[in-house]
Design a protein around this motif. Structure first.
Motif, PDB file in Angstrom:
ATOM      1  N   GLY A   1       0.790  -1.223   0.000  1.00  0.00           N
ATOM      2  CA  GLY A   1       0.000   0.000   0.000  1.00  0.00           C
ATOM      3  C   GLY A   1       0.825   1.276   0.000  1.00  0.00           C
ATOM      4  N   TYR A   2       2.141   1.186  -0.173  1.00  0.00           N
ATOM      5  CA  TYR A   2       2.976   2.390  -0.205  1.00  0.00           C
ATOM      6  C   TYR A   2       2.597   3.252  -1.409  1.00  0.00           C
ATOM      7  N   ARG A   3       2.997   4.528  -1.338  1.00  0.00           N
ATOM      8  CA  ARG A   3       2.810   5.455  -2.467  1.00  0.00           C
ATOM      9  C   ARG A   3       4.170   6.022  -2.858  1.00  0.00           C
ATOM     10  N   MET A   4       4.389   6.142  -4.154  1.00  0.00           N
ATOM     11  CA  MET A   4       5.630   6.741  -4.623  1.00  0.00           C
ATOM     12  C   MET A   4       5.481   8.255  -4.614  1.00  0.00           C
ATOM     13  N   VAL A   5       6.505   8.936  -4.114  1.00  0.00           N
ATOM     14  CA  VAL A   5       6.551  10.398  -4.091  1.00  0.00           C
ATOM     15  C   VAL A   5       7.882  10.795  -4.723  1.00  0.00           C
ATOM     16  N   LYS A   6       7.824  11.642  -5.743  1.00  0.00           N
ATOM     17  CA  LYS A   6       9.052  12.103  -6.402  1.00  0.00           C
ATOM     18  C   LYS A   6       9.386  13.502  -5.921  1.00  0.00           C
ATOM     19  N   PHE A   7      10.651  13.712  -5.612  1.00  0.00           N
ATOM     20  CA  PHE A   7      11.143  15.036  -5.248  1.00  0.00           C
ATOM     21  C   PHE A   7      12.433  15.238  -6.026  1.00  0.00           C
ATOM     22  N   GLY A   8      12.426  16.166  -6.981  1.00  0.00           N
ATOM     23  CA  GLY A   8      13.603  16.345  -7.835  1.00  0.00           C
ATOM     24  C   GLY A   8      13.862  15.064  -8.592  1.00  0.00           C
ATOM     25  N   ASN A   9      15.073  14.521  -8.450  1.00  0.00           N
ATOM     26  CA  ASN A   9      15.372  13.262  -9.115  1.00  0.00           C
ATOM     27  C   ASN A   9      15.391  12.090  -8.135  1.00  0.00           C
ATOM     28  N   ARG A  10      14.785  12.255  -6.966  1.00  0.00           N
ATOM     29  CA  ARG A  10      14.738  11.191  -5.956  1.00  0.00           C
ATOM     30  C   ARG A  10      13.340  10.599  -5.875  1.00  0.00           C
ATOM     31  N   ASN A  11      13.275   9.268  -5.807  1.00  0.00           N
ATOM     32  CA  ASN A  11      12.008   8.567  -5.599  1.00  0.00           C
ATOM     33  C   ASN A  11      11.919   8.136  -4.148  1.00  0.00           C
ATOM     34  N   TYR A  12      10.882   8.609  -3.464  1.00  0.00           N
ATOM     35  CA  TYR A  12      10.584   8.140  -2.118  1.00  0.00           C
ATOM     36  C   TYR A  12       9.442   7.154  -2.214  1.00  0.00           C
ATOM     37  N   TYR A  13       9.401   6.241  -1.267  1.00  0.00           N
ATOM     38  CA  TYR A  13       8.274   5.341  -1.108  1.00  0.00           C
ATOM     39  C   TYR A  13       7.714   5.634   0.279  1.00  0.00           C
ATOM     40  N   ASN A  14       6.474   6.097   0.338  1.00  0.00           N
ATOM     41  CA  ASN A  14       5.889   6.553   1.590  1.00  0.00           C
ATOM     42  C   ASN A  14       4.769   5.609   2.005  1.00  0.00           C
ATOM     43  N   PHE A  15       4.818   5.202   3.264  1.00  0.00           N
ATOM     44  CA  PHE A  15       3.728   4.416   3.823  1.00  0.00           C
ATOM     45  C   PHE A  15       3.478   4.902   5.236  1.00  0.00           C
ATOM     46  N   GLU A  16       2.306   5.481   5.447  1.00  0.00           N
ATOM     47  CA  GLU A  16       1.887   5.967   6.759  1.00  0.00           C
ATOM     48  C   GLU A  16       2.950   6.819   7.447  1.00  0.00           C
ATOM     49  N   GLY A  17       3.514   7.764   6.694  1.00  0.00           N
ATOM     50  CA  GLY A  17       4.451   8.715   7.271  1.00  0.00           C
ATOM     51  C   GLY A  17       5.894   8.254   7.345  1.00  0.00           C
ATOM     52  N   VAL A  18       6.170   7.045   6.914  1.00  0.00           N
ATOM     53  CA  VAL A  18       7.543   6.534   6.891  1.00  0.00           C
ATOM     54  C   VAL A  18       8.018   6.587   5.442  1.00  0.00           C
ATOM     55  N   PHE A  19       9.144   7.270   5.215  1.00  0.00           N
ATOM     56  CA  PHE A  19       9.698   7.424   3.876  1.00  0.00           C
ATOM     57  C   PHE A  19      10.876   6.480   3.683  1.00  0.00           C
ATOM     58  N   TYR A  20      10.893   5.810   2.539  1.00  0.00           N
ATOM     59  CA  TYR A  20      11.966   4.882   2.188  1.00  0.00           C
ATOM     60  C   TYR A  20      12.588   5.329   0.877  1.00  0.00           C
ATOM     61  N   ILE A  21      13.862   4.980   0.685  1.00  0.00           N
ATOM     62  CA  ILE A  21      14.504   5.071  -0.623  1.00  0.00           C
ATOM     63  C   ILE A  21      15.113   3.714  -0.912  1.00  0.00           C
ATOM     64  N   GLN A  22      15.255   3.418  -2.193  1.00  0.00           N
ATOM     65  CA  GLN A  22      15.881   2.139  -2.544  1.00  0.00           C
ATOM     66  C   GLN A  22      17.384   2.284  -2.405  1.00  0.00           C
ATOM     67  N   SER A  23      17.990   1.331  -1.717  1.00  0.00           N
ATOM     68  CA  SER A  23      19.431   1.325  -1.501  1.00  0.00           C
ATOM     69  C   SER A  23      19.920  -0.091  -1.772  1.00  0.00           C
ATOM     70  N   GLN A  24      20.523  -0.270  -2.933  1.00  0.00           N
ATOM     71  CA  GLN A  24      20.933  -1.589  -3.419  1.00  0.00           C
ATOM     72  C   GLN A  24      19.702  -2.478  -3.491  1.00  0.00           C
ATOM     73  N   ASN A  25      19.678  -3.610  -2.815  1.00  0.00           N
ATOM     74  CA  ASN A  25      18.531  -4.522  -2.878  1.00  0.00           C
ATOM     75  C   ASN A  25      17.608  -4.357  -1.678  1.00  0.00           C
ATOM     76  N   GLN A  26      17.726  -3.252  -0.970  1.00  0.00           N
ATOM     77  CA  GLN A  26      16.901  -3.020   0.209  1.00  0.00           C
ATOM     78  C   GLN A  26      16.256  -1.640   0.132  1.00  0.00           C
ATOM     79  N   TYR A  27      15.412  -1.369   1.128  1.00  0.00           N
ATOM     80  CA  TYR A  27      14.770  -0.061   1.236  1.00  0.00           C
ATOM     81  C   TYR A  27      15.123   0.519   2.594  1.00  0.00           C
TER      82      TYR A  27
END
Length: 193
Positions: A113-139
Motif C-alpha cells: 500500500g505504499y505510495r511513490m513520491v518524487k522530489f527532484g530526481n529522488r524517488n521516495y516510497y511513503n507508507f503511513e508517514g515513513v519514507f523509504y529510498i531504494q538502496s541496493q537490494n533493500q529499502y
C-alpha cells in the motif's frame, strides 16, 4: 485618493510576489497515481524540540502484550524492531508499542500500500508517514526533504504550534496543510531536532 491607494496596494502586492519568487518551486503531478514531482526547494528548517507546542499535551500510548507471531526482528542501532502487518513495534518493559522506525533502518520489501513520491530526481516510497529510498537490494528509512508533498498524513500525526503557525508532526517531520492543484495536501516544511 482612492486611485492612489489602489496603485499603492498593487505595487505592494507585486513586491510581495517578487520577494517570494526566489523560493518558488516547480511542481507537476500525475493525478491517477498521485505521484508528485518537485524540482527545486530552497527552504530548510530545523526546529528545536523545546519550541514545539503540542495541541494534545499527553499522547495516548497503546501497548500490546505480544507482537504478531509472524513478526520479523530487525536490528538497528543496537535496538530490536519487530515488523509485522506493515507495522513496527519496540519492546518497553515487557510490553510492545507500535512505533515509527528511525532513519537508517533497512527492510527487504516495502509495505503493502505504499505510495511513490518524487522530489527532484529522488524517488521516495511513503507508507503511513515513513519514507523509504531504494538502496541496493533493500529499502532504507530516510527523512524526507523539505518541499516533499504528500496527500495524506498518517494516523499518528499530531497538531503542533510553532511560532504561532499550526503544523502537523509525525516521526519528527513537520508538515503544513496546503492546497495543491485544488486538492488538500501536506508539504514537508521542516524537522524537529
Amino acid at each position: 485618493m482612492i486611485n492612489n491607494r489602489k496603485t499603492f496596494a498593487l505595487i505592494g502586492m507585486a513586491l510581495i510576489a517578487f520577494s517570494f519568487s526566489g523560493n518558488a518551486q516547480t511542481r507537476s503531478t500525475k493525478s491517477k497515481s498521485k505521484t508528485v514531482v518537485v524540482k527545486t526547494s530552497t527552504r530548510s528548517r530545523v526546529v528545536p524540540r523545546k519550541t514545539v507546542v503540542y495541541k494534545t499535551p499527553k499522547k495516548k500510548v497503546i501497548t500490546y502484550r505480544s507482537v504478531p507471531t509472524n513478526a520479523k526482528v530487525i536490528k538497528h542501532n543496537n535496538q530490536n524492531y519487530y515488523y509485522a502487518n506493515n507495522r513496527y513495534y519496540r519492546n518497553y518493559n515487557g510490553r510492545y508499542i507500535a512505533v515509527a522506525p528511525r532513519a537508517g533502518l533497512r527492510v527487504s520489501k516495502l509495505p503493502v500500500g505504499y505510495r511513490m513520491v518524487k522530489f527532484g530526481n529522488r524517488n521516495y516510497y511513503n507508507f503511513e508517514g515513513v519514507f523509504y529510498i531504494q538502496s541496493q537490494n533493500q529499502y532504507e528509512v530516510v527523512v524526507p526533504e523539505v518541499g516533499t508533498i504528500v496527500y495524506e498524513l498518517p494516523d499518528g500525526a499530531e497538531k503542533v504550534v510553532i511560532d504561532g503557525t499550526v503544523l502537523y508532526e509525525y516521526n519528527d517531520v513537520l508538515y503544513e496543510k496546503i492546497q495543491y492543484d485544488g486538492t488538500r495536501a501536506y508539504e514537508v516544511v521542516g524537522m524537529i531536532e
